[in-house]
Design a protein around this motif. Sequence first.
Motif, PDB file in Angstrom:
ATOM      1  N   LYS A 345       6.481   0.293  -2.826  1.00 21.11           N
ATOM      2  CA  LYS A 345       5.782   1.137  -3.802  1.00 21.11           C
ATOM      3  C   LYS A 345       5.889   0.581  -5.225  1.00 21.11           C
ATOM      4  CE  LYS A 345       4.747   6.014  -4.487  1.00 21.11           C
ATOM      5  NZ  LYS A 345       4.385   5.945  -5.898  1.00 21.11           N
ATOM      6  N   ALA A 346       6.685  -0.465  -5.412  1.00 22.18           N
ATOM      7  CA  ALA A 346       6.796  -1.103  -6.727  1.00 22.18           C
ATOM      8  C   ALA A 346       5.538  -1.930  -6.972  1.00 22.18           C
ATOM      9  CB  ALA A 346       8.035  -1.987  -6.791  1.00 22.18           C
ATOM     10  N   THR A 347       4.551  -1.324  -7.613  1.00 18.17           N
ATOM     11  CA  THR A 347       3.258  -1.997  -7.784  1.00 18.17           C
ATOM     12  C   THR A 347       3.042  -2.510  -9.202  1.00 18.17           C
ATOM     13  OG1 THR A 347       2.186   0.128  -8.186  1.00 18.17           O
ATOM     14  CG2 THR A 347       2.181  -0.688  -5.919  1.00 18.17           C
ATOM     15  N   ASN A 348       4.081  -2.481 -10.027  1.00 18.87           N
ATOM     16  CA  ASN A 348       3.978  -3.082 -11.360  1.00 18.87           C
ATOM     17  C   ASN A 348       5.295  -3.748 -11.732  1.00 18.87           C
ATOM     18  OD1 ASN A 348       5.699  -1.034 -12.573  1.00 18.87           O
ATOM     19  ND2 ASN A 348       3.943   0.329 -12.559  1.00 18.87           N
ATOM     20  N   VAL A 349       5.278  -4.539 -12.783  1.00 18.94           N
ATOM     21  CA  VAL A 349       6.448  -5.335 -13.168  1.00 18.94           C
ATOM     22  C   VAL A 349       7.621  -4.445 -13.552  1.00 18.94           C
ATOM     23  CG1 VAL A 349       7.329  -7.012 -14.845  1.00 18.94           C
ATOM     24  CG2 VAL A 349       5.070  -7.331 -13.848  1.00 18.94           C
ATOM     25  N   ALA A 439       5.608  -5.865  -7.279  1.00 25.41           N
ATOM     26  CA  ALA A 439       5.129  -5.840  -8.671  1.00 25.41           C
ATOM     27  C   ALA A 439       3.606  -5.956  -8.770  1.00 25.41           C
ATOM     28  CB  ALA A 439       5.781  -6.944  -9.510  1.00 25.41           C
ATOM     29  N   CYS A 440       2.919  -5.805  -7.657  1.00 23.67           N
ATOM     30  CA  CYS A 440       1.467  -5.996  -7.603  1.00 23.67           C
ATOM     31  C   CYS A 440       0.852  -4.980  -6.637  1.00 23.67           C
ATOM     32  CB  CYS A 440       1.110  -7.395  -7.093  1.00 23.67           C
ATOM     33  SG  CYS A 440       1.695  -8.755  -8.123  1.00 23.67           S
ATOM     34  N   ALA A 441      -0.439  -4.747  -6.788  1.00 22.55           N
ATOM     35  CA  ALA A 441      -1.166  -3.937  -5.815  1.00 22.55           C
ATOM     36  C   ALA A 441      -1.250  -4.689  -4.492  1.00 22.55           C
ATOM     37  CB  ALA A 441      -2.555  -3.595  -6.346  1.00 22.55           C
ATOM     38  N   LEU A 445      -4.011  -8.238   0.978  1.00 22.51           N
ATOM     39  CA  LEU A 445      -3.605  -8.496   2.360  1.00 22.51           C
ATOM     40  C   LEU A 445      -3.367  -7.226   3.175  1.00 22.51           C
ATOM     41  CD1 LEU A 445      -0.996 -11.362   1.726  1.00 22.51           C
ATOM     42  CD2 LEU A 445      -3.353 -11.621   2.510  1.00 22.51           C
ATOM     43  N   PHE A 446      -3.319  -6.072   2.517  1.00 15.72           N
ATOM     44  CA  PHE A 446      -2.932  -4.838   3.200  1.00 15.72           C
ATOM     45  C   PHE A 446      -3.877  -3.690   2.829  1.00 15.72           C
ATOM     46  CE2 PHE A 446       0.748  -7.427   2.094  1.00 15.72           C
ATOM     47  CZ  PHE A 446       1.290  -7.680   3.347  1.00 15.72           C
ATOM     48  N   LYS A 447      -3.840  -2.617   3.626  1.00 17.76           N
ATOM     49  CA  LYS A 447      -4.663  -1.439   3.324  1.00 17.76           C
ATOM     50  C   LYS A 447      -4.183  -0.749   2.054  1.00 17.76           C
ATOM     51  CE  LYS A 447      -5.385  -0.482   8.251  1.00 17.76           C
ATOM     52  NZ  LYS A 447      -4.970   0.412   9.349  1.00 17.76           N
ATOM     53  N   ASN A 448      -2.856  -0.664   1.910  1.00 15.42           N
ATOM     54  CA  ASN A 448      -2.230   0.025   0.780  1.00 15.42           C
ATOM     55  C   ASN A 448      -0.743  -0.320   0.785  1.00 15.42           C
ATOM     56  OD1 ASN A 448      -1.174   1.671   2.920  1.00 15.42           O
ATOM     57  ND2 ASN A 448      -2.997   2.953   2.779  1.00 15.42           N
ATOM     58  N   TYR A 449       0.007   0.244  -0.152  1.00 10.64           N
ATOM     59  CA  TYR A 449       1.429  -0.114  -0.215  1.00 10.64           C
ATOM     60  C   TYR A 449       2.199   0.394   1.006  1.00 10.64           C
ATOM     61  CZ  TYR A 449       2.899   4.602  -1.672  1.00 10.64           C
ATOM     62  OH  TYR A 449       3.162   5.945  -1.718  1.00 10.64           O
ATOM     63  N   GLU A 450       1.718   1.515   1.630  1.00 12.60           N
ATOM     64  CA  GLU A 450       2.394   2.010   2.829  1.00 12.60           C
ATOM     65  C   GLU A 450       2.250   1.016   3.977  1.00 12.60           C
ATOM     66  OE1 GLU A 450       0.849   5.987   0.957  1.00 12.60           O
ATOM     67  OE2 GLU A 450       0.120   3.937   1.133  1.00 12.60           O
ATOM     68  N   ASP A 451       1.045   0.480   4.133  1.00 17.48           N
ATOM     69  CA  ASP A 451       0.799  -0.516   5.178  1.00 17.48           C
ATOM     70  C   ASP A 451       1.671  -1.742   4.938  1.00 17.48           C
ATOM     71  OD1 ASP A 451      -0.482  -1.918   7.320  1.00 17.48           O
ATOM     72  OD2 ASP A 451      -1.834  -2.862   5.874  1.00 17.48           O
TER      73      ASP A 451
END
Length: 463
Positions: A345-349, A439-441, A445-451
């Motif tokens: 779930k860490a999608t930013n720096v 640190a990224c969306a 490569l994936f449907k979402n962060y859960e995938d």
Amino acid sequence: MTYDALAPAASAGGFPVKRSLVVLGAGESGIGAALLAKQQGYDVFVSDGGVIKDIYRQELAVNNISFEEGHHSWDKILGADEIVKSPGIPEKSDLMKKVREKQVPVISEIELAYRFSKDARIIAITGSNGKSTTTALTYHIFKTAGLNAAMVGNIGISYARQVATAPAEYYIIEVSSFQLDDITSFKPDVAILLNITPDHLDRYDYKMENYVASKFRIAMNQTKEDYFIYCMDDPEIMSHLSKQTIYSTSIPFTIMEPLKKEGGFIANDQLNIQLNDDPVIVSIYDLALKGKHNLYNSMAAGIAGKTMDIRKEKIRESLTSFKSLEHRMEYVTTVRGVDFINDSKATNVNSLWFALESMEQPVILIMGGVDKGNDYTAIQDLVKEKVKGIVCLGVDNQPIQDALTAFTPNMVNTSAMKDAVQEAFKLATKGDVVLLSPACASFDLFKNYEDRGKQFKEAVREL
């Protein structure tokens, strides 16, 4: 594809025609809004330019709600009395340009839900990082206290769906800046602002001040009977507070110094919450959530509980018994002495910075994905101090390599999760931790962060 529900009977005898409401976007937020609006007597039409998931398409059909997918019917959309816009739709889209040009009133799903839940108590939580953890922890406190509470918003089912299907006395809501952009009267009894760091700036004309102003909308309708809980260690928050008047009762939290006034602080290795002359005190070593960033999250959630007069014994019990969320610093397993942690779930720096800051073992870091213009220089010192190797996972890993190669002895490129986990395991030795904190969306490569997180756990278990 277009599906038309049975048309309502024409008005007669002076009865008013139903207000027409168009919902743009048929994800969880949009479907929740449609269900609630239908229940409340609106004439509802759902429009999604993409493909609607089967489960949502079935819900719309079963509830006799008209919808379309794969295109937009401009006459229906622009002829609506009101529009509920899903948070994922940017203002820059052709769709929203036409809507704004026509001056059709636009609200968010949380605004619609608020209209029909004003008798409930509302605790709303926002910030660039830590929203989900703090929302879940706050909910845990309220449930431990035996209250009729629901956890809604970005973290699970939509606020509107909950109001429509299982109304609660307390709503613990994770709200994003996108949702706050389209509120008019939404007013939480308790607003929590955790932090503000650069994120989603592409939606705010790349102006930090626009993003900050969006976050502060959480308090814009509050009065002196409400509470605004904020981090006084955050420079963006403090800068904005010096320029904006907050009308609610403001309660700060900090780890920098003991407070002489009401609020949350750390002193003598103890978390202190001072409110209503009945302090809550918990040893930081007993807290369920570890790491400096989680001291902030624990204080914010604890203060929220105290504002609602939850007994301090229940707050203390909750802060020490909470189980962390899936995909947020989630321990997976240990393989031959190497720990694996899923922080997908860490999608930013900034989220990655917090993850690394809490690590006490040498780290093999798996990171990468869709780069939102990230500035990786912010983590160079932590990488140098704690990271033995970086495994890049993404279609374009060049920005990571350019910024961080000089600060770690090992840098590996991969384009599949299984390969990334295997390469990380090769670099690790007993006592190390393999940390997925991208640190990224995830959408390359994936449907979402859960995938992404689930694939990580599957690959780890196959080692």
